[in-house]
Design a protein around this motif. Sequence first.
Motif, PDB file in Angstrom:
ATOM      1  N   ILE A  79       0.843  -1.191   0.000  1.00  0.00           N
ATOM      2  CA  ILE A  79       0.000   0.000   0.000  1.00  0.00           C
ATOM      3  C   ILE A  79       0.883   1.249   0.000  1.00  0.00           C
ATOM      4  CG2 ILE A  79      -1.735   1.280   1.319  1.00  0.00           C
ATOM      5  CD1 ILE A  79      -2.646  -1.419   2.444  1.00  0.00           C
ATOM      6  N   GLY A  80       0.517   2.203  -0.841  1.00  0.00           N
ATOM      7  CA  GLY A  80       1.271   3.445  -0.899  1.00  0.00           C
ATOM      8  C   GLY A  80       2.632   3.259  -1.544  1.00  0.00           C
TER       9      GLY A  80
ATOM     10  N   ASP B 159       4.343   5.037  -3.565  1.00  0.00           N
ATOM     11  CA  ASP B 159       4.381   5.271  -5.015  1.00  0.00           C
ATOM     12  C   ASP B 159       5.747   5.773  -5.461  1.00  0.00           C
ATOM     13  OD1 ASP B 159       1.752   4.493  -5.208  1.00  0.00           O
ATOM     14  OD2 ASP B 159       0.966   6.534  -4.990  1.00  0.00           O
TER      15      ASP B 159
ATOM     16  N   PHE C 191       2.072   7.843   5.103  1.00  0.00           N
ATOM     17  CA  PHE C 191       0.850   7.362   4.475  1.00  0.00           C
ATOM     18  C   PHE C 191      -0.259   8.406   4.583  1.00  0.00           C
ATOM     19  CE2 PHE C 191       2.873   3.235   5.648  1.00  0.00           C
ATOM     20  CZ  PHE C 191       3.020   2.749   4.360  1.00  0.00           C
ATOM     21  N   THR C 192      -1.055   8.513   3.538  1.00  0.00           N
ATOM     22  CA  THR C 192      -2.198   9.414   3.544  1.00  0.00           C
ATOM     23  C   THR C 192      -3.339   8.801   4.345  1.00  0.00           C
ATOM     24  OG1 THR C 192      -3.110   8.495   1.513  1.00  0.00           O
ATOM     25  CG2 THR C 192      -1.524  10.304   1.288  1.00  0.00           C
TER      26      THR C 192
ATOM     27  N   SER D  92      -6.314   7.936   3.322  1.00  0.00           N
ATOM     28  CA  SER D  92      -6.918   6.801   2.617  1.00  0.00           C
ATOM     29  C   SER D  92      -6.007   5.574   2.662  1.00  0.00           C
ATOM     30  CB  SER D  92      -7.204   7.184   1.165  1.00  0.00           C
ATOM     31  OG  SER D  92      -6.008   7.566   0.500  1.00  0.00           O
ATOM     32  N   GLN D  93      -4.702   5.781   2.581  1.00  0.00           N
ATOM     33  CA  GLN D  93      -3.780   4.643   2.646  1.00  0.00           C
ATOM     34  C   GLN D  93      -3.773   4.017   4.036  1.00  0.00           C
ATOM     35  OE1 GLN D  93      -0.181   6.577   1.387  1.00  0.00           O
ATOM     36  NE2 GLN D  93      -0.636   6.354  -0.801  1.00  0.00           N
TER      37      GLN D  93
ATOM     38  N   GLU E 106      -6.652   1.762   4.157  1.00  0.00           N
ATOM     39  CA  GLU E 106      -6.370   0.504   3.469  1.00  0.00           C
ATOM     40  C   GLU E 106      -5.522  -0.418   4.354  1.00  0.00           C
ATOM     41  OE1 GLU E 106      -4.898   0.780  -0.555  1.00  0.00           O
ATOM     42  OE2 GLU E 106      -5.836   2.728  -0.811  1.00  0.00           O
TER      43      GLU E 106
END
Length: 1097
Positions: A233-234, A236, A409-410, A412-413, A416
């Motif tokens: 997750i995340g 990027d 992490f945001t 939304s992340q 998740e």
Amino acid sequence: MAFSKSFFVLGPVWPTYSPTRSDAEHSTRRGAHDGVAGAKKLIADAMAVGGGAIFIDEAYQLVSEHQHTGGQALDFLLAEMENQVGTLVFILAGYSKQMEKFFEHNPGLPSRVPYSLKFADYTDAELLTMLEALVEKRYSGQMKVEDGIRGLYARIAVRRLGRGRGREGFGNARALQNMFSRVAQRLAERLQNERKQGWPTDDFFIFKEDFIGPDPSQVLPQCAPWEKLQKMIGLDSVKDSVRNFFDIVDTNYHRELQEKEPLAMSLNRVFLGSLGTGKTTVAKLYGQILTELGLLSNGEVVVKNPSDFVGAYLGHTEKNTKAILDSTVGKVLVIDEAYMLYSKNSGHQDSFKTTVIDTLVAEIQSVPGEDRCVLLLGYKEQMEDMFQNVNPGLARRFAIENAFTFEDFTESQLREILDFKLKDQDLGATDSAKQVASDLLNRAKNRPNFGNAGEVENMLGLAKARYQKRQASVPPDQRSDVIFEAEDFDPDWERDRNSAANLTKLFEDLVGCDDIVKKLGDYQKIARAMKSSGVDMRKQIPTSFIFKGPPGTGKTTIARKFGQVYYDTGFLSSSDLIECSASDLVGQYVGHTGPKTKKLFEKALGKVLFVDEAYRLSNGHFAQEAIDEVVGLMTNEKFMNKMVIVFAGYEKEMNALLSVNPGLASRFSEEITLTNMTAAKCLQVLDKELQKTQIILSELADTSSSAYSEMESIIDRMSRLSNWGNARDVKTIAQRLTHHAFNALANTPGSAPSLTADEAIAVMKDLLNQQRQRLNIPRIATSPPSSIPPMASSSNSAPPPPPSQSGSSSATNKSRPPKPPSQNSSSSKRAPPKPPPPSGPPSTPSRPRPPNKPPSQGSASSSKKYPPPPSAPSSAANITPKFTPRRPKPPKNSQQGSPAPSSSGSLPPPSISGSQSSAPPTPDPRGKAKRLPTQSTQPRSANGVQRDPGIADAIWRRLEADKAAALEAQRKAIEEVKRREAELSSAAAMQRAAEAAGRALAEQIQRARDQAEQEELMRQKEAIQRRAAEMQAAMERAAAALVRMRQEQERKKREEERIQQKLRNLGVCVQGYAWIKQASGYRCAGGYHFISDSQLR
């Protein structure tokens, strides 16, 4: 025979070799351990067969610091080299660098070693020939190679091996054998897979993939670690960086197939990121992918901390570091929290940690083909600081500009990650519970050292504990699957929904905060609306405030409640208030202010930072540096909109602070101005405070009662005093009333605490009197006021008259001299006695004695005398001193210097012969008559200070002139500052005009049609640039001159304040007048007292 070693032949070399003699290859470790005895045995064994050659491999170990007997053995061998010439040949072998140190052990070594043979590393052509021989020998000529043993793929493999040439530890033939072992291993793995698939196999054919590894573009899609990395997750930016890195690997693969030099590339990397962002997990996957691509021989991931490298004594650190590096060849070495290798201790870098970095730089070459990957992990800010302050070679081996950056992490992340962990642990949660958990995580992000994915795990741990507590009453066999509810994540999960009601309740104990409650309520409405619309509320709701107001108006209390409101709204991670003063931001030396301010901001991250008396930041160079640091930190992404900052202070001083730095004013756009509380509001606060202790004073609720009016009048009088503390003084009144009520309750146990209006009024009057005494204002009492007039304050202005009482008027008190206190009726009716004859020369009046000094026992025995003022006037002959005056003794429980009621023990100032007096004399403690002072008719100065009796006109005129000169000098200094400020402003305006003209010319140059016009415009532009530079220099000079002038004025001001304080401490002028600087000293504003410069020193 080992390769890549330097052989040193000791002694003569005979052209013929006798077969009867024997060769003895000697192990250095064994020889060094055996010492001289072992060396003797070696020589004896060689001589027993008639001599020969003695080969000592790795001879440098004889002088190793860990071999205590090796040096002795070497010294013995040196002697035998001389003794056995022609019989024995000594051959010492070792690596070039170590052998150079070996020859430094004994000065006699070079003379005994006249010949040296140096073996260079094998070339690629030689390695290729050796590879051909190796394959021929191992497979007896049966093995076939794609494109031939000297074809493209064999050449690529040899070139890869040859890139390590010249590096310490390069194994030459041994490295070739290791390389071919990996080729044979890949061959065996391929054959095994083909047999499992049922494909035809050829055991004696080496394909391209066996020699140079698989095609990276074919490996990554089928690589399990790569797929796992993509599913994380995340991350990027990390995924993009890894993908770009492997694109370079793929490019190099194809360049090698074209026999081109591959692009320079290092496997070593820097991982930057916060806690819980997956740095260690990605590091392991990264190492596994490198192994799949054939870039590492092992691929195992070894995690170390800086403490694993640091040794316990000098030299131990280097040994530890080298041992770790040697053990991780072909592997991935992860150094977690690598920034700890740089830590300043008292401003100096730790020498042991410096050794670790220097050893890493020396041992890690970071060149293509190096069979090692080292990863440095740590926080971005600390890692960048380390790279800027340590060995510059570290930045070349670890390119921090190409680091893998792990972002937090945001929201939304994090959601998740929560869902993934719930599924992974077979847990469930309702939708509302998940939303509450997301809100908690979003709020926690403002906290320092936020744990990211680790924070999710910690939150789940707390939720499990609360769930078990909630399910404790349910039998275990009836418990279903674990489904978390909202209260499991946050027991107060409805605080946002109830924020409006909580806000009203939060401020119910404060009076007069309706506007503030309304403003905060609007913020809450805006935040809820933005949250429901998916808009980031942090960038719209203000988080920096200026609180202006007098003391006791609730600035600190309101700031603390701000923390609770912003916490309920979801802005802050904690409702705590970090309270500090301006001195907590200002450093003590150059370079101290910035880190000190930043440390305080880090402490307040996610909380409320309350800076009381912030206006003090407008004074001093370090204070200005603190303001600049605050302005910078408020725009720093780490702190911006992640904390509430409140600067508080008095209104006038805070306005001055905001005018110092325009950037500060723009960042504190929200102001809350608090005014003095009215008497009615103060009584409301008093009623609330008393009710907290179950004390009911009914008159406080009846605003029409006479008792309420009297209490309101007393509060009103207190509020007019300069030391009025608003709610703070009201709480003091409440505390005294509570003590009075419970003190009475102690005598009647079992009853309720009670308080009458008269008792409350008496306590309030007592506090009013205490406050007035502290300001040198006479008490309010039922008895006549004190006969001694109040002393002048330090501001050279007389204190205000006492307030009028019933049956008296202030005007009458002003026009009529006060009555002296009477001891008894008879003493007040006696006629005044004749004054005694003067005891000294009439032209030299006796000086007042400092306070707390014993009376002098005669002029000869006096311990210290103050000289008379210079130029004593002739009119002073009329002054007849009666005694040495003494400052009146203050009453009990009153401050020093406060006027006290008249008593028989108080001594007035000296009487003046010939002056009008209606006051009868009273006996002093020594039985001598003394005369009480009367209201003086002496003239006053321009600033309201009364001229002391007997002061000659010449002295008074000189004193008045000095006062006027001081005021004139102050005025000129202010005008000079204004003039220089105007010059600075004018220079800045001219510079801006020149810059604007330059920009306009630049646009004209672009629009010019021909070269001649361009050249003319260019000349004009250069002239304007020269003028702009001159204006800049003039502006800098004006600014420097202004700074120097202000510093000099500040220095003079502090020096004058110090001298005035010293003069006040001497107690010479009992009236407390200010002191005026004259040619040779200081004279009090009344004119009577003089202190020379020599006495001040």
